[in-house]
Write an enzyme that holds these catalytic residues in place. Structure first.
Site, PDB file in Angstrom:
ATOM      1  N   ASP A 179      25.046  38.345   1.450  1.00 34.46           N
ATOM      2  CA  ASP A 179      25.527  39.100   0.291  1.00 34.46           C
ATOM      3  C   ASP A 179      24.394  39.893  -0.347  1.00 34.46           C
ATOM      4  O   ASP A 179      24.571  41.033  -0.755  1.00 34.46           O
ATOM      5  CB  ASP A 179      26.114  38.147  -0.770  1.00 34.46           C
ATOM      6  CG  ASP A 179      27.574  37.842  -0.481  1.00 34.46           C
ATOM      7  OD1 ASP A 179      28.148  38.516   0.407  1.00 34.46           O
ATOM      8  OD2 ASP A 179      28.122  36.934  -1.129  1.00 34.46           O
ATOM      9  N   ASP A 217      19.302  38.161  -3.501  1.00 33.04           N
ATOM     10  CA  ASP A 217      19.191  36.891  -2.784  1.00 33.04           C
ATOM     11  C   ASP A 217      18.844  37.130  -1.320  1.00 33.04           C
ATOM     12  O   ASP A 217      19.188  38.158  -0.755  1.00 33.04           O
ATOM     13  CB  ASP A 217      20.540  36.143  -2.835  1.00 33.04           C
ATOM     14  CG  ASP A 217      20.838  35.611  -4.231  1.00 33.04           C
ATOM     15  OD1 ASP A 217      19.894  35.511  -5.033  1.00 33.04           O
ATOM     16  OD2 ASP A 217      22.019  35.294  -4.502  1.00 33.04           O
ATOM     17  N   GLU A 233      20.159  41.009  -8.746  1.00 36.01           N
ATOM     18  CA  GLU A 233      21.527  40.636  -8.384  1.00 36.01           C
ATOM     19  C   GLU A 233      22.010  39.503  -9.280  1.00 36.01           C
ATOM     20  O   GLU A 233      21.467  38.403  -9.256  1.00 36.01           O
ATOM     21  CB  GLU A 233      21.543  40.189  -6.916  1.00 36.01           C
ATOM     22  CG  GLU A 233      22.832  39.550  -6.479  1.00 36.01           C
ATOM     23  CD  GLU A 233      22.770  39.032  -5.035  1.00 36.01           C
ATOM     24  OE1 GLU A 233      21.738  39.221  -4.366  1.00 36.01           O
ATOM     25  OE2 GLU A 233      23.771  38.437  -4.595  1.00 36.01           O
ATOM     26  N   ASP A 247      20.187  36.286   1.310  1.00 38.45           N
ATOM     27  CA  ASP A 247      21.322  35.935   2.162  1.00 38.45           C
ATOM     28  C   ASP A 247      22.125  37.194   2.494  1.00 38.45           C
ATOM     29  O   ASP A 247      21.722  38.309   2.158  1.00 38.45           O
ATOM     30  CB  ASP A 247      22.215  34.869   1.484  1.00 38.45           C
ATOM     31  CG  ASP A 247      22.810  35.383   0.171  1.00 38.45           C
ATOM     32  OD1 ASP A 247      22.666  36.590  -0.130  1.00 38.45           O
ATOM     33  OD2 ASP A 247      23.415  34.573  -0.552  1.00 38.45           O
TER      34      ASP A 247
END
Ligand code: 0RA
Length: 646
Positions: free
Chosen positions: A511, A507, A429, A509
């Site tokens: 997103d 990541d 990403e 998280d």
């Protein structure tokens, strides 16, 4: 019910001993991991399903007991317990201790299930430290117990009863299986599928293992509509263009055929096929028969009604299946399974049987429902138009040398090794984390492909848009896969696949998990084979770095974090220990990323598998589709697993 106690002891053949099963368990049940563990349950349930299909059993109850043992109870006739002349043993003992014995009983009954490996309940017995068979039959309760397949005593009468039925209790041998914890959802998905495939049977699932709050779970799977309800369940929240499914149930040349289908306004084909209750992921002759009938019948109808007069584009077979959700279920006496994963039906006579059944049924349907018939034909014409655009876009992706001299995307940092089995590619990403990964990797066998931002949601996009998308194009060309094989214009061609480990690294998280889901959706809809063959993995970057002076530890869970703090504090005030929360891959330097997430000796990878194609299909269309309420429900129901950073 009719009494059919005319089975003969001599029908049972002794083929192999159960020691062979314990020596090479994977040969009999596929593997000794979580799949094999669950396979034991399915093998036992299959016997009860057979009894139900023969018309003698209505209820099946599966219980996951505390301690990870399983109980399967049915109200069928009960396994016979009489002494067999040749073996001089109870039939029950023979069924439980002789490989392949079960299926050799009465040929009159239509015995078709028996699992992918068709090995029978004696295999389960061989792989259990304790198995107890209890039979209610002829007014008595019979019982026998076994350890690793060996009887602990002769069949004995332990009581009287008014009921009929069989109960199998077993404890899987933890010295054989690498995973010994049962997953409720895995068993539930299979039992739900069986209930749809075998209408009328009532299957109860009890999970008696208390959860954190001390609660247990129960669910009942029962479908009177069978495949009609199955397609509605599968199609889930999609917008349908028909009021209800088209359905056929028939038999041709001794092959029972059941098909249900519905069209939605989406672009994907969701065809699920079964042979003897086994999901044939790779399709085969029954699917070929269905496709042939669908194409021919719809084309004939459209021609006859003059609906194609002004259509300039040639309509292909695929166009008839865009937005189609369907289930095909056939029962075949001696199925021949082929293909890489042995889930492709090879029996050639089945094609004609399915073709005839579906052809007749669909012809009638179109005649009787002209309004729906027109809607379907319009949809097919639209699909053909869109396909012409998609073909162009696809050819652009596959045109060699369009991107760099090598035909590989410019953003790809390739590895040196050329043997795909040794090679890994990280889909990372963001360009910045991609840069760190490029520095941190082992360039001999690890390639890096950075992906910019959110890739296209393929669930909502038309096919040509997908091949026009830059990031998706990079993935196709970087991986080396193309679309279309000599057999199937839409199948993925894996002969040029350049890496056998495709690792998604995002990541930790919200997103990041969204991007991961978008990539998995792309794989599921357009590169399913990668998932089927187990080539796709998810990297597990750490969530925390716990640090004091020179002591540091990476942590992946809350529990690891609190343990690490205490360890590193060494009795001193824990507040003196620093805790760094990693929000993104970008917060790690190249060395940290290598040692925590990329080094094969120290990293953890999660392999993505397609345990249940049915569930995966529903979840992807729900998560990535148009409707918000079901998505919100799913997220709320699963929210406790998502830890949002405070
Ligand atoms: C062989 C013959 C008969 C029934 C069964 C097996 C049978 C096996 C299992 C395994 C689980 N549940 C089962 N229920 C029945 C027919 C016996 C007869 O003729 O009565």
């Amino acid at each position: 019910m009719e009494d059919k106690s005319n089975y003969s002891a001599d029908n049972i053949q002794v083929l192999e001993g159960l020691e062979a099963v314990r020596k090479r368990p994977a040969m009999y049940i596929g593997d000794i991991g979580v799949r094999g563990l669950h396979h034991l349950v399915y093998e036992v349930v299959d016997n009860s399903i057979d009894e139900a299909l023969a018309g003698y059993c209505k209820n099946i109850t599966v219980t996951i007991n505390p301690g990870e043992s399983i109980t399967v109870e049915d109200d069928g006739r009960g396994i016979p317990t009489g002494i067999m002349t040749k073996e001089n043993k109870s039939a029950l003992e023979v069924v439980m201790t002789v490989l392949h014995a079960g299926g050799k009983f009465d040929k009159d009954t239509y015995k078709v299930s028996g699992g992918l490996h068709g090995v029978g309940v004696s295999c389960v017995n061989a792989l259990s430290t304790l198995l107890r068979a209890t039979v209610h039959r002829e007014g008595k309760i019979f019982q026998q117990e076994y350890s690793c397949g060996k009887p602990l005593y002769d069949v004995k009468v332990v009581g009287e009863t008014q009921k009929n039925g069989t109960t199998i209790y077993f404890e899987p041998d933890a010295s054989i299986f690498t995973e010994v914890v049962y997953k409720y959802e895995t068993i539930a998905a299979r039992l739900r599928e069986l209930a749809f495939l075998n209408k009328g049977i009532i299957i109860h699932l009890h999970d008696d293992r208390p959860d954190d709050e001390g609660n247990t779970k129960k669910e009942t799977f029962h479908s009177e509509g069978g495949l009609r309800e199955f397609v509605m369940y599968l199609d889930g929240t999609r917008d349908k263009i028909l009021p209800e499914p088209i359905y056929v149930e028939g038999e041709k040349n001794g092959v029972p055929v059941e098909v249900a289908m519905i069209y939605n306004n989406g672009y994907t084909e969701n065809l699920h096929s079964y042979v003897n209750n086994i999901n044939t992921i790779e399709g085969g002759t029954h699917v070929a028969g269905f496709r042939r009938a669908l194409t021919r019948t719809l084309k004939n109808y459209a021609d006859k009604e003059g609906l194609l007069k002004n259509v300039k584009i040639e309509i292909s077979g695929d166009d008839f299946r865009e937005g189609l959700t369907g289930v095909i279920s056939v029962k075949v006496q001696e199925p021949q399974f082929e293909g890489q994963t042995k889930t492709k039906l090879g029996n050639s006579d089945v094609t004609g049987a399915v073709d005839q059944c579906v052809g007749e049924m669909l012809t009638n349907y179109l005649e009787e429902n002209p309004k729906e018939a027109r809607l379907i034909v319009q949809k097919v014409i639209l699909a053909a138009t869109a396909r012409a655009a998609a073909k162009k876009a696809r050819e652009m992706v596959q045109r060699k040398g369009a991107l760099t001299g090598s035909g590989l995307p410019g953003k790809l940092a390739d590895c040196q090794e050329t043997d795909p089995a040794q090679c890994e590619i990280y889909l990372v990403e963001g360009d910045s984390a991609g840069g760190t990964a490029k520095q941190g990797r082992n360039r001999v066998f690890q390639a890096i492909l950075p992906l910019r931002g959110k890739i296209l949601n393929v669930e909502k996009a038309m096919e040509h848009k997908i091949y026009e998308n830059e990031e998706i194009k990079n993935m196709f060309t970087g991986l080396g896969v193309t679309i279309g094989t000599p057999e199937d214009a839409k199948a993925l061609n894996l002969t040029k696949l350049r890496y056998h480990k495709i690792i998604i690294m995002t990541d930790a998280d919200v997103d990041g998990s969204h991007i991961r889901t978008l990539i998995l959706t792309l794989f599921f809809r357009y590169m399913k084979e990668l998932l089927e063959f187990g080539y796709v993995y998810i990297a597990q970057p750490p969530l925390y770095l716990v640090k004091k002076g020179k002591d540091e530890e990476y942590c992946w869970t809350e529990a690891q974090r609190s343990d690490a703090v205490l360890r590193i504090a060494k009795g001193a005030n824990p507040d003196t220990v620093g805790i760094q929360r990693y929000k993104g891959l970008g917060e790690m330097n190249a060395e940290q990323l290598w040692s925590t997430t990329m080094n094969p000796d120290t990293r953890t990878l999660k392999q993505v598998n397609l345990e249940s194609a049915v569930e995966a299909d529903r979840i992807f269309s729900m998560l990535m589709g148009d409707e918000v309420p079901p998505r919100r429900e799913f997220i709320e129901a699963n929210a406790k697993y998502a830890k949002i950073d405070a």
